[in-house]
Design a protein around this motif. Structure first.
Motif, PDB file in Angstrom:
ATOM      1  N   ASP A  89       0.025   0.450  -4.940  1.00 45.72           N
ATOM      2  CA  ASP A  89       0.254  -0.578  -3.907  1.00 45.72           C
ATOM      3  C   ASP A  89      -0.272  -1.869  -4.746  1.00 45.72           C
ATOM      4  O   ASP A  89      -1.215  -2.482  -4.574  1.00 45.72           O
ATOM      5  CB  ASP A  89      -0.091  -0.512  -2.672  1.00 45.72           C
ATOM      6  CG  ASP A  89       0.447  -1.565  -1.758  1.00 45.72           C
ATOM      7  OD1 ASP A  89       0.031  -1.516  -0.406  1.00 45.72           O
ATOM      8  OD2 ASP A  89       0.606  -2.317  -2.329  1.00 45.72           O
ATOM      9  N   SER A 128      -1.749   4.065  -1.991  1.00 40.27           N
ATOM     10  CA  SER A 128      -2.414   2.750  -1.925  1.00 40.27           C
ATOM     11  C   SER A 128      -3.043   2.347  -3.104  1.00 40.27           C
ATOM     12  O   SER A 128      -3.079   1.300  -3.518  1.00 40.27           O
ATOM     13  CB  SER A 128      -3.665   2.884  -0.937  1.00 40.27           C
ATOM     14  OG  SER A 128      -4.699   3.811  -1.621  1.00 40.27           O
ATOM     15  N   LYS A 137      -7.102  -2.285   0.136  1.00 44.67           N
ATOM     16  CA  LYS A 137      -6.092  -2.063   1.243  1.00 44.67           C
ATOM     17  C   LYS A 137      -6.822  -2.108   2.523  1.00 44.67           C
ATOM     18  O   LYS A 137      -7.632  -1.283   2.610  1.00 44.67           O
ATOM     19  CB  LYS A 137      -5.348  -0.658   0.904  1.00 44.67           C
ATOM     20  CG  LYS A 137      -4.258  -0.789   1.783  1.00 44.67           C
ATOM     21  CD  LYS A 137      -3.118   0.363   1.408  1.00 44.67           C
ATOM     22  CE  LYS A 137      -2.072   0.397   2.185  1.00 44.67           C
ATOM     23  NZ  LYS A 137      -0.810   0.791   1.602  1.00 44.67           N
TER      24      LYS A 137
END
Lengths: 123, 438
Positions: free
Chosen positions: B237, B234, B357
Motif C-alpha cells: 500500500d 499493507s 499503516k
C-alpha cells in the motif's frame, strides 16, 4: 478421471474462449464396475453436456450403443440409464492427457488425476 | 504479473503449497472427522447434485453423502493423490483458476482454504471463481480461521503457523512429527501472542481453533509459536507506507553479529522478486549460525515496541509518478518464551521514521515476504530434518464480518444466506443469484 468429471472440465488458459470440451488422449483406460443407481444417473443427465459426453466416450472407443442424442423420457428407461451409467462412471482414464481444443495445450493425466495447473504465462 | 501478485504467489508457494506437500504424508496417517456443519451442508444436498470441494486436501469431505457426485481439487499433489486412492474424483488445480465450466455445480465447499491466500484481491478472486462455477440457486459454504477465538483474539491477521512442533521435545520441531488424532474441543495448545514486553507470556487457547490437522499439544508444551506478519496488502500500500529514499538509506546498514550480512541495496527499479530475495539474504546468516534451540528456547528479550527495519525497494508499476521506496519488512518475533538471538536486537532501528499503516501494531515480524525461511531450509534439510521454519504455514485470519463483507461488497453474484462462528472459524453460506446487468 471418469467421464462424468471430464464433462465438467474445461481449458482455462488465459485468452481461450472455446476451451470445452477437452480432447481426451488416453494411454491407459480402465473399466470397472460401479453400483448402478438409476435415480442418481437420471438426475445427473440434465447437468451434462450430452454431446461432449458422447464425443468423449467415442474417442475412447467406449461409445458402444449409447445414443448420440438424448432420448425423451429417459427417467423411466432403465436400459438407457444403464448405458449412461457405464459411460459416466465405469470408464476411467488413468493415464493420458486432456487437450485444449483451442490452444492445443495438453494437461497430463497421471494415476487417474488430471493436472490442470497452469504455469505463470497461462494464468 | 504485478509485483504484488508475484510476491503473493511466492509467499503462498513457500508457506502454503510446499508446506502441505511436505506434511501431506502426515495428514494421511490419521483420520479426521468432518466438521459437523459441513457434513450437514453436504447431507442436505439433493440426490444427484454435483458438488465441488475446492481445496479438498486429502478428501476428507468427499466420502460424505453417496447420492451426490463430488469433485475435489487441490494444489497439493500428494494430498490429491491420497484422495484419489480413496476412490474420489479429484484434480490438481489452483483455486484462482478453476478448470470447470460455468454454472455446473449445485454446491461448492471451501473449507479452510481461502485463509491461505495472502492478499485481499486474491481472496476475492477465489470466491468469484467459486461463484462462477455454481449454478444459480446453488450454495457455497466457506470456512476460514477466525481472528477472534473463543477466549481471545489474534493480535494480527496475517500469521505464520508452525506445523506440529514435537510436544515432548523442549525445543521446537526439528522435524515435523506426525499429527496426533485431534481430541475434543477442550484440548489446549499454547498460543503466544506478540506485542507484549512481558517475558514468558503464554496464553492458552483451544486448539479447536485450528484446523483439525493441527496436533494437539500437551499442556507441557510451551513452544507453540505464532509468528505474526504484516499483510502483503499493507506492504504494497504505497499510499500509507511512504518513506523517502534518503531515510530508507539510513535504515539500511550492515547487520551483525551473525555474519556480516550486507545491507539490502535500494535499487531504482527493484523488482518485487529481487527485493524479496535480498531480504531473505539478511536471514541467511541467522540460519547458518543459529540452531533451533537458540531461536526457540526459553528466555526472551522481546520485542519492545517496534523493531521495524525495512529494506527494500519496490518498483511500483501502478503509479507513473516517482517510485516510492518503502520500508516494509519487519522481523519475526515471537513474544513470550522465545529466545531471539541477539541478532534481532541489532536490527532495531528508530522506527519513528517509518510511517505505518494505521491500526497495525508494530511488533517486528517478518517475512510475510517469503523466502525468509528458504535459506534456513537448506542447511537443515541437508541433515535430513525439515526445520520448524520450513513448516510454517501462512494464514490470514478473518475478523468478524470480514468474510461477509468481502462477499457483499465484491461478489454480487453471491447472496449471503447465513454466517456464524463455528469452533474458531467464521462460516458463511451464500447462494448464487442471477445478476442482471442493464
Amino acid at each position: 478421471m471418469k467421464l462424468l468429471t471430464h464433462n465438467m472440465l474445461t481449458s482455462h488458459v488465459k485468452g481461450v474462449t472455446k476451451g470445452y470440451p477437452l480432447l481426451i488422449k488416453a494411454t491407459e483406460v480402465k473399466v470397472s464396475e460401479e453400483e448402478f443407481n438409476p435415480n442418481f444417473v437420471s438426475r445427473m443427465i440434465p447437468k451434462l453436456e450430452w454431446s461432449a459426453l458422447v464425443q468423449a466416450a467415442d474417442g475412447l472407443g467406449h461409445l458402444q450403443d449409447l445414443p448420440t442424442e438424448l432420448i425423451a423420457d429417459y427417467e423411466a428407461n432403465e436400459d438407457f440409464l444403464r448405458k449412461v451409467h457405464r459411460v459416466l462412471l465405469e470408464v476411467e482414464v488413468l493415464e493420458g492427457c486432456l487437450q485444449c481444443p483451442e490452444s492445443g495445450r495438453e494437461f497430463p493425466i497421471t494415476r487417474g488425476v488430471p493436472n490442470m495447473l497452469l504455469n505463470e504465462e497461462e494464468a | 504479473m504485478t509485483v504484488m501478485e508475484e510476491a503473493a504467489t511466492l509467499l503462498e508457494r513457500e508457506h502454503v503449497h510446499s508446506v502441505y506437500e511436505r506434511i501431506a504424508p502426515h495428514f494421511n496417517d490419521s483420520r479426521y472427522k468432518a466438521w459437523p456443519k459441513v457434513r450437514q451442508f453436504l447431507l442436505e444436498q439433493e440426490p444427484g447434485s454435483i458438488i465441488a470441494d475446492v481445496g479438498c486436501g486429502n478428501g476428507k469431505y468427499l466420502h460424505i453423502n453417496g447420492s451426490v457426485f463430488k469433485l475435489g481439487c487441490d494444489v497439493c499433489r500428494p494430498l490429491v493423490d491420497a484422495a484419489w486412492s480413496q476412490g474420489h474424483e479429484v484434480q490438481l488445480c489452483d483455486g484462482l483458476r478453476l478448470p470447470y465450466r460455468d454454472s455446473c455445480f449445485d454446491a461448492v465447499l471451501s473449507i479452510a482454504v481461502i485463509h491461505h491466500l495472502s492478499t485481499k484481491e486474491r481472496r476475492i478472486r477465489a470466491i468469484k471463481e467459486m461463484a462462477r462455477i455454481l449454478c444459480v440457486g446453488g450454495r457455497i459454504m466457506i470456512y476460514v480461521w477466525a481472528m477472534e477465538q473463543t477466549r481471545r483474539k489474534f493480535e494480527k491477521q496475517d500469521i505464520f503457523v508452525p506445523w506440529n512442533p514435537k510436544p515432548s521435545s523442549p525445543t521446537l520441531g526439528k522435524e515435523c512429527p506426525p499429527p496426533r488424532r485431534r481430541g475434543t474441543a477442550q484440548s489446549v495448545s499454547e498460543c503466544i501472542y506478540s506485542g507484549n514486553t512481558e517475558k514468558h507470556r503464554k496464553v492458552k487457547s483451544t486448539s479447536s481453533m485450528l484446523e483439525e490437522e493441527e496436533m494437539v499439544c500437551s499442556p507441557q508444551q510451551t513452544q507453540r509459536l505464532w509468528f505474526f506478519s504484516r499483510s502483503l496488502d499493507s506492504v504494497f500500500d504505497f499510499g500509507s507506507l511512504t518513506i523517502s529514499r534518503s531515510t530508507s538509506r539510513e535504515l539500511i546498514g550492515t547487520f551483525s553479529p551473525l555474519g556480516q550480512v550486507e545491507g539490502v541495496k535500494v535499487g531504482r527499479r527493484g523488482r518485487g522478486v529481487d527485493f524479496i530475495k535480498q531480504v531473505s539474504s539478511i536471514f541467511s546468516g541467522l540460519s547458518r549460525n543459529s540452531s533451533e534451540e537458540d531461536v526457540f528456547a526459553s528466555t526472551t528479550d522481546l520485542a519492545r515496541g517496534q523493531r521495524e527495519v525495512g529494506v527494500s525497494s519496490i518498483d511500483n508499476h501502478n503509479t507513473s509518478s516517482e517510485e516510492k521506496t518503502s520500508v516494509c519488512t519487519s522481523f519475526v518475533q515471537d513474544c513470550g518464551s522465545v529466545a531471539l538471538p541477539d541478532l534481532i536486537s541489532s536490527y532495531q532501528r528508530d522506527r519513528t521514521e517509518v510511517t505505518e499503516k494505521s491500526g497495525v501494531r508494530d511488533d517486528g515480524l517478518p517475512g510475510d515476504l517469503q523466502n525468509r525461511y528458504k535459506s534456513s531450509l537448506n542447511p537443515r534439510e541437508s541433515k535430513g530434518e525439515p526445520a520448524a521454519g520450513s513448516c510454517m504455514r501462512y494464514y490470514h485470519v478473518f475478523r468478524e464480518g470480514e468474510l461477509a463483507e468481502l462477499i457483499e461488497s465484491h461478489v454480487e453474484e453471491l447472496q449471503i444466506v447465513y454466517s456464524c462462528f463455528d469452533h474458531a472459524n467464521w462460516c458463511v453460506v451464500a447462494e448464487k443469484v442471477q445478476v442482471w446487468k442493464i
